[in-house]
Design a protein around this motif. Structure first.
Motif, PDB file in Angstrom:
ATOM      1  N   VAL A 173       0.859  -1.204   0.000  1.00 47.88           N
ATOM      2  CA  VAL A 173       0.000   0.000   0.000  1.00 47.88           C
ATOM      3  C   VAL A 173       0.888   1.245   0.000  1.00 47.88           C
ATOM      4  CG1 VAL A 173      -1.602   1.363   1.394  1.00 47.88           C
ATOM      5  CG2 VAL A 173      -1.976  -1.100   1.119  1.00 47.88           C
ATOM      6  N   SER A 174       0.589   2.169  -0.934  1.00 43.58           N
ATOM      7  CA  SER A 174       1.440   3.353  -1.058  1.00 43.58           C
ATOM      8  C   SER A 174       0.670   4.663  -0.986  1.00 43.58           C
ATOM      9  CB  SER A 174       2.191   3.312  -2.392  1.00 43.58           C
ATOM     10  OG  SER A 174       1.287   3.507  -3.458  1.00 43.58           O
ATOM     11  N   SER A 175      -0.652   4.605  -1.137  1.00 42.92           N
ATOM     12  CA  SER A 175      -1.422   5.850  -1.261  1.00 42.92           C
ATOM     13  C   SER A 175      -2.857   5.634  -0.793  1.00 42.92           C
ATOM     14  CB  SER A 175      -1.438   6.292  -2.731  1.00 42.92           C
ATOM     15  OG  SER A 175      -2.186   5.336  -3.484  1.00 42.92           O
ATOM     16  N   LEU A 176      -3.556   6.755  -0.623  1.00 44.95           N
ATOM     17  CA  LEU A 176      -4.980   6.657  -0.271  1.00 44.95           C
ATOM     18  C   LEU A 176      -5.753   6.018  -1.419  1.00 44.95           C
ATOM     19  CD1 LEU A 176      -5.454  10.124   1.494  1.00 44.95           C
ATOM     20  CD2 LEU A 176      -5.098   7.884   2.561  1.00 44.95           C
ATOM     21  N   ASP A 177      -5.319   6.258  -2.646  1.00 42.82           N
ATOM     22  CA  ASP A 177      -5.994   5.615  -3.790  1.00 42.82           C
ATOM     23  C   ASP A 177      -5.853   4.098  -3.732  1.00 42.82           C
ATOM     24  OD1 ASP A 177      -7.100   7.839  -4.882  1.00 42.82           O
ATOM     25  OD2 ASP A 177      -5.521   8.172  -6.376  1.00 42.82           O
ATOM     26  N   ASP A 178      -4.689   3.610  -3.270  1.00 45.76           N
ATOM     27  CA  ASP A 178      -4.538   2.152  -3.098  1.00 45.76           C
ATOM     28  C   ASP A 178      -5.579   1.629  -2.111  1.00 45.76           C
ATOM     29  OD1 ASP A 178      -2.379   1.971  -4.819  1.00 45.76           O
ATOM     30  OD2 ASP A 178      -0.870   2.002  -3.218  1.00 45.76           O
ATOM     31  N   LEU A 179      -5.772   2.369  -1.019  1.00 48.99           N
ATOM     32  CA  LEU A 179      -6.750   1.925  -0.019  1.00 48.99           C
ATOM     33  C   LEU A 179      -8.167   1.980  -0.585  1.00 48.99           C
ATOM     34  CD1 LEU A 179      -5.242   3.545   3.195  1.00 48.99           C
ATOM     35  CD2 LEU A 179      -5.240   1.129   2.539  1.00 48.99           C
ATOM     36  N   ARG A 180      -8.435   3.006  -1.405  1.00 52.69           N
ATOM     37  CA  ARG A 180      -9.768   3.074  -2.033  1.00 52.69           C
ATOM     38  C   ARG A 180      -9.952   1.896  -2.986  1.00 52.69           C
ATOM     39  NH1 ARG A 180      -8.098   8.709  -2.589  1.00 52.69           N
ATOM     40  NH2 ARG A 180      -8.977   9.828  -0.819  1.00 52.69           N
ATOM     41  N   ALA A 181      -8.882   1.525  -3.689  1.00 53.09           N
ATOM     42  CA  ALA A 181      -8.973   0.386  -4.632  1.00 53.09           C
ATOM     43  C   ALA A 181      -9.207  -0.917  -3.869  1.00 53.09           C
ATOM     44  CB  ALA A 181      -7.695   0.298  -5.467  1.00 53.09           C
ATOM     45  N   ILE A 182      -8.543  -1.081  -2.723  1.00 55.01           N
ATOM     46  CA  ILE A 182      -8.785  -2.299  -1.916  1.00 55.01           C
ATOM     47  C   ILE A 182     -10.216  -2.277  -1.368  1.00 55.01           C
ATOM     48  CG2 ILE A 182      -8.067  -3.647   0.097  1.00 55.01           C
ATOM     49  CD1 ILE A 182      -5.224  -2.581  -0.283  1.00 55.01           C
ATOM     50  N   SER A 183     -10.697  -1.084  -0.991  1.00 54.90           N
ATOM     51  CA  SER A 183     -12.076  -0.962  -0.484  1.00 54.90           C
ATOM     52  C   SER A 183     -13.095  -1.480  -1.499  1.00 54.90           C
ATOM     53  CB  SER A 183     -12.420   0.492  -0.166  1.00 54.90           C
ATOM     54  OG  SER A 183     -11.778   0.899   0.998  1.00 54.90           O
ATOM     55  N   GLU A 184     -12.782  -1.293  -2.783  1.00 48.79           N
ATOM     56  CA  GLU A 184     -13.722  -1.772  -3.818  1.00 48.79           C
ATOM     57  C   GLU A 184     -13.829  -3.299  -3.827  1.00 48.79           C
ATOM     58  OE1 GLU A 184     -12.887  -0.021  -7.617  1.00 48.79           O
ATOM     59  OE2 GLU A 184     -13.032   2.010  -6.782  1.00 48.79           O
ATOM     60  N   LEU A 185     -12.871  -3.980  -3.171  1.00 44.00           N
ATOM     61  CA  LEU A 185     -12.904  -5.443  -3.118  1.00 44.00           C
ATOM     62  C   LEU A 185     -13.652  -5.962  -1.884  1.00 44.00           C
ATOM     63  CD1 LEU A 185      -9.246  -6.278  -4.246  1.00 44.00           C
ATOM     64  CD2 LEU A 185     -11.275  -5.838  -5.644  1.00 44.00           C
ATOM     65  N   VAL A 186     -14.147  -5.059  -1.037  1.00 47.11           N
ATOM     66  CA  VAL A 186     -14.889  -5.506   0.156  1.00 47.11           C
ATOM     67  C   VAL A 186     -16.072  -6.405  -0.227  1.00 47.11           C
ATOM     68  CG1 VAL A 186     -16.321  -4.708   2.093  1.00 47.11           C
ATOM     69  CG2 VAL A 186     -14.081  -3.660   1.684  1.00 47.11           C
ATOM     70  N   PRO A 187     -16.843  -6.052  -1.258  1.00 47.83           N
ATOM     71  CA  PRO A 187     -17.965  -6.946  -1.607  1.00 47.83           C
ATOM     72  C   PRO A 187     -17.505  -8.337  -2.049  1.00 47.83           C
ATOM     73  CG  PRO A 187     -18.208  -4.795  -2.665  1.00 47.83           C
ATOM     74  CD  PRO A 187     -16.842  -4.824  -2.069  1.00 47.83           C
ATOM     75  N   LEU A 188     -16.243  -8.458  -2.483  1.00 45.68           N
ATOM     76  CA  LEU A 188     -15.732  -9.777  -2.900  1.00 45.68           C
ATOM     77  C   LEU A 188     -15.235 -10.593  -1.715  1.00 45.68           C
ATOM     78  CD1 LEU A 188     -13.615  -8.896  -6.084  1.00 45.68           C
ATOM     79  CD2 LEU A 188     -16.062  -9.419  -5.889  1.00 45.68           C
ATOM     80  N   GLY A 189     -15.017  -9.938  -0.548  1.00 51.25           N
ATOM     81  CA  GLY A 189     -14.553 -10.686   0.622  1.00 51.25           C
ATOM     82  C   GLY A 189     -13.324 -10.108   1.295  1.00 51.25           C
ATOM     83  N   VAL A 190     -12.787  -9.009   0.764  1.00 51.65           N
ATOM     84  CA  VAL A 190     -11.645  -8.383   1.449  1.00 51.65           C
ATOM     85  C   VAL A 190     -12.185  -7.595   2.650  1.00 51.65           C
ATOM     86  CG1 VAL A 190      -9.727  -6.763   1.301  1.00 51.65           C
ATOM     87  CG2 VAL A 190     -10.211  -8.288  -0.617  1.00 51.65           C
ATOM     88  N   GLU A 191     -11.670  -7.935   3.811  1.00 49.15           N
ATOM     89  CA  GLU A 191     -12.182  -7.368   5.061  1.00 49.15           C
ATOM     90  C   GLU A 191     -11.288  -6.252   5.586  1.00 49.15           C
ATOM     91  OE1 GLU A 191     -13.459  -9.814   8.903  1.00 49.15           O
ATOM     92  OE2 GLU A 191     -11.282  -9.715   8.705  1.00 49.15           O
ATOM     93  N   GLY A 192      -9.977  -6.383   5.320  1.00 45.67           N
ATOM     94  CA  GLY A 192      -9.057  -5.423   5.901  1.00 45.67           C
ATOM     95  C   GLY A 192      -7.803  -5.258   5.069  1.00 45.67           C
ATOM     96  N   ALA A 193      -7.024  -4.231   5.440  1.00 45.45           N
ATOM     97  CA  ALA A 193      -5.746  -3.996   4.767  1.00 45.45           C
ATOM     98  C   ALA A 193      -4.707  -3.612   5.820  1.00 45.45           C
ATOM     99  CB  ALA A 193      -5.870  -2.894   3.722  1.00 45.45           C
ATOM    100  N   ILE A 194      -3.554  -4.281   5.731  1.00 49.89           N
ATOM    101  CA  ILE A 194      -2.423  -3.960   6.594  1.00 49.89           C
ATOM    102  C   ILE A 194      -1.625  -2.846   5.913  1.00 49.89           C
ATOM    103  CG2 ILE A 194      -0.238  -4.882   7.484  1.00 49.89           C
ATOM    104  CD1 ILE A 194      -1.749  -7.638   7.662  1.00 49.89           C
ATOM    105  N   VAL A 195      -1.233  -1.851   6.703  1.00 55.88           N
ATOM    106  CA  VAL A 195      -0.445  -0.751   6.140  1.00 55.88           C
ATOM    107  C   VAL A 195       0.798  -0.558   6.987  1.00 55.88           C
ATOM    108  CG1 VAL A 195      -0.473   1.622   5.303  1.00 55.88           C
ATOM    109  CG2 VAL A 195      -2.627   0.370   5.514  1.00 55.88           C
TER     110      VAL A 195
END
Ligand SMILES: O=C(O)c1ccccc1NCC(=O)[C@H](O)[C@H](O)COP(=O)(O)O
Length: 242
Positions: free
Chosen positions: A199-221
């Protein structure tokens, strides 16, 4: 839609908070006191801390007392990782009062023991799937440990509650997360997935957030926070509005 959980990382080597590049021993940048780092993330509003004993992961000793001190000082949830491979290290990890532990090497080398502790401890156990390509890596990410999707199928059938997925090629590099890997793992399991590495940017976190409906629950930073690419407050606000 639920909000992506954020887990700021404190990786401990030789008593110091560090970040590695590609998880390679010797590539450390030091960031001082692990307790100070953890308390800073807590003050900034973190709900989780991702706490790693790198020496235990590499087999170069351990930081058990310090890890226990840090975990004990937290009012927030703690995910503990690094060198948890047998009954004694699991008992020591759980005795810190952490919310859950990540097993890595053990899932590759002693699958019967992992199946047993999954059955005993349920969602207090997560498995870290640390990969280069689709090959898992154990022993502090230094040794090959089999195929990602075969191992995932086995762990799914054993009732593993959650996976922490790291693309080692991205870890500590600030090159962005491997979204394709995360999508592929989500397609191969119905268990929640925590994304780790790059993870390098807020946009990266927004992109991971888009995967929440697929099953991504969290992100380590990790590195991005230490390098001050953004603040934790900014990160929490970014995922809350995604
Ligand atoms: O978690 C482990 O057991 C581990 C073992 C060996 C090397 C690294 C290990 N973990 C690293 C992490 O969990 C990082 O904190 C995390 O991937 C953050 O990465 P980044 O945001 O790219 O700094």
């Amino acid at each position: 839609m639920s909000t992506l959980e954020l887990l700021p990382a404190v990786d401990v080597r030789d008593g110091q908070a560090v970040r590695l590049v590609h998880g390679e021993s010797g590539s450390e940048t030091s960031y001082g006191s692990p307790l100070e780092a953890a308390l800073a993330w807590q003050r900034s509003g973190a709900e989780w801390l991702h706490l790693v004993d790198l020496d235990a992961a590499f087999g170069t000793g351990d930081n058990r007392e310090l890890i226990s001190e840090v975990a004990g000082a937290m009012d927030i949830k703690v995910e503990l990782s690094g060198g948890i491979r047998d009954d004694a290290s699991l008992a020591a990890a759980l005795a810190t009062g952490c919310t859950r532990v990540n097993l890595g090497t053990a899932a590759l080398e002693t699958p019967e023991w992992v199946a047993k502790v999954i059955a005993e401890h349920g969602d207090k156990i997560a498995v870290g799937l640390d990969v280069r390509g689709t090959t898992l890596r154990g022993r502090g990410w230094t040794r090959d440990g089999g195929d990602l999707y075969e191992t995932l199928e086995r762990l799914n059938s054993e009732g593993c509650a959650r996976y922490v997925v790291t693309d080692i090629a991205k870890d500590g590099t600030l090159q962005g997360p491997n979204l394709e890997l995360l999508r592929n793992v989500c397609a191969a399991t119905d268990r929640p997935v925590v994304a780790s590495g790059g993870v390098s940017s807020l946009d990266d976190l927004r992109a991971i957030s888009e995967l929440v409906p697929l099953g991504v629950e969290g992100a380590i930073v990790g590195k991005a926070l230490y390098a001050k690419a953004f603040t934790l407050e900014e990160a929490l606000a970014a995922v809350a509005s995604s």
